[in-house]
Scaffold this active site. Structure first.
Site, PDB file in Angstrom:
ATOM      1  CE1 TYR A  57      34.042  41.129  44.069  1.00  0.00           C
ATOM      2  CE2 TYR A  57      31.955  40.639  44.067  1.00  0.00           C
ATOM      3  CZ  TYR A  57      33.300  40.055  43.981  1.00  0.00           C
ATOM      4  OH  TYR A  57      33.446  39.071  43.484  1.00  0.00           O
ATOM      5  CG  HIS A 118      37.277  37.820  48.160  1.00  0.00           C
ATOM      6  ND1 HIS A 118      36.645  38.931  47.844  1.00  0.00           N
ATOM      7  CD2 HIS A 118      37.083  37.228  47.142  1.00  0.00           C
ATOM      8  CE1 HIS A 118      36.441  39.061  46.840  1.00  0.00           C
ATOM      9  NE2 HIS A 118      36.688  37.955  45.999  1.00  0.00           N
TER      10      HIS A 118
END
Length: 268
Positions: A57, A118
């Site tokens: 992010y 992730h």
């Protein structure tokens, strides 16, 4: 706030906030970073304590700065971040250690509550090395829980072959458009807590029914949808930039959906 107990005894808030567009121009995932995250400030003020972040992010340092500056004690926060399944992070144990150390620095803390891979790491040796580093930091107390994200059954089976520590969670897409029922059932059978990203996604006709159900509880369709998930043991991490919506997404603990309403939702 209600909590769910992970398979290692750690308690995780059953509702958290996503951060993937926080602190970015135009609230765009790929937008340039700003120096402010007012959305996170309001989330903390409203009572959010579970913060879902990720290296990908690009805003870990911004998020970490707000958390460190807030009046919320560290022990009340539940900080999750994620290691990307990219070469620069998983090519060696050293690169994974460096990534974890940098996340600890970004969050200005000596431990993270939850660290996830992730996405599936296709190279089996890299997967093994990455998980071994996760276990190393877990055993040292620098990670309170470890888990995965976007893993399917075959990926979980690969991990089983060498993992000494079972994943505490698998963060996957769970919503009415992508129900993932088979994987959800597998996780619950295995004692791995399902965490839903994108929990608010619906089709128009589904939203109409949710809104209708909500009238009986004086709740919105969105609140009904989140309640449906948490009633069946799914952790949800909705995200909003709007204070009123953030507040509504937490206002879930003063009603219970009836079995009949649950059935209507399941049949959508």
């Amino acid at each position: 706030m209600e909590y769910i107990t992970l398979n290692n005894g750690i308690k995780m808030p059953i509702v958290g906030t996503g951060t993937n567009t926080y602190g970015k121009e135009n609230k765009d995932y790929n937008g340039a970073l700003t120096n402010e995250i007012p959305e996170l400030v309001t989330a903390l003020e409203l009572g959010y304590r579970s913060i879902d972040a990720a290296i990908s992010y690009r805003n870990e340092e911004l998020v970490g700065g707000i958390l460190a500056e807030s009046s919320v004690p560290r022990e009340e926060l539940f900080i999750t971040t994620k290691i990307p399944a990219r070469e620069e992070y998983v090519s060696s144990k050293e690169s994974t250690r460096a990534a974890i150390d940098n996340s600890l620095k970004n969050f200005q803390t000596d431990y993270l509550d939850l660290l996830l891979i992730h996405a599936p790491i296709e190279d089996k040796e890299q997967l093994k090395n990455t998980w071994k580093v996760f276990e190393e930091y877990y055993e040292a107390g620098k990670l309170k829980a470890i888990g995965v994200s976007n893993f399917r059954k075959n990926h979980l089976d690969e991990l089983k072959e060498f993992a000494k520590v079972k994943p505490a969670v698998n963060q996957i897409q769970i919503n009415l458009k992508e129900k993932n029922e088979d994987l959800l059932a597998l996780l619950q059978d295995e004692g791995i807590t399902p965490v839903a990203w994108g929990p608010m996604k619906t089709e128009a006709h589904q939203q109409e029914l949710l809104d209708e159900i909500g009238k009986a509880y004086d709740k919105s369709g969105a609140q009904v949808l989140l309640k449906y998930q948490i009633q069946r043991g799914v952790v949800v991490i909705p995200k909003s930039h709007n204070r009123a919506n953030q507040a509504a997404n937490l206002d879930l603990f003063d009603f219970e959906l009836t079995a009949a309403d649950v059935e209507k939702i399941e049949n959508l």
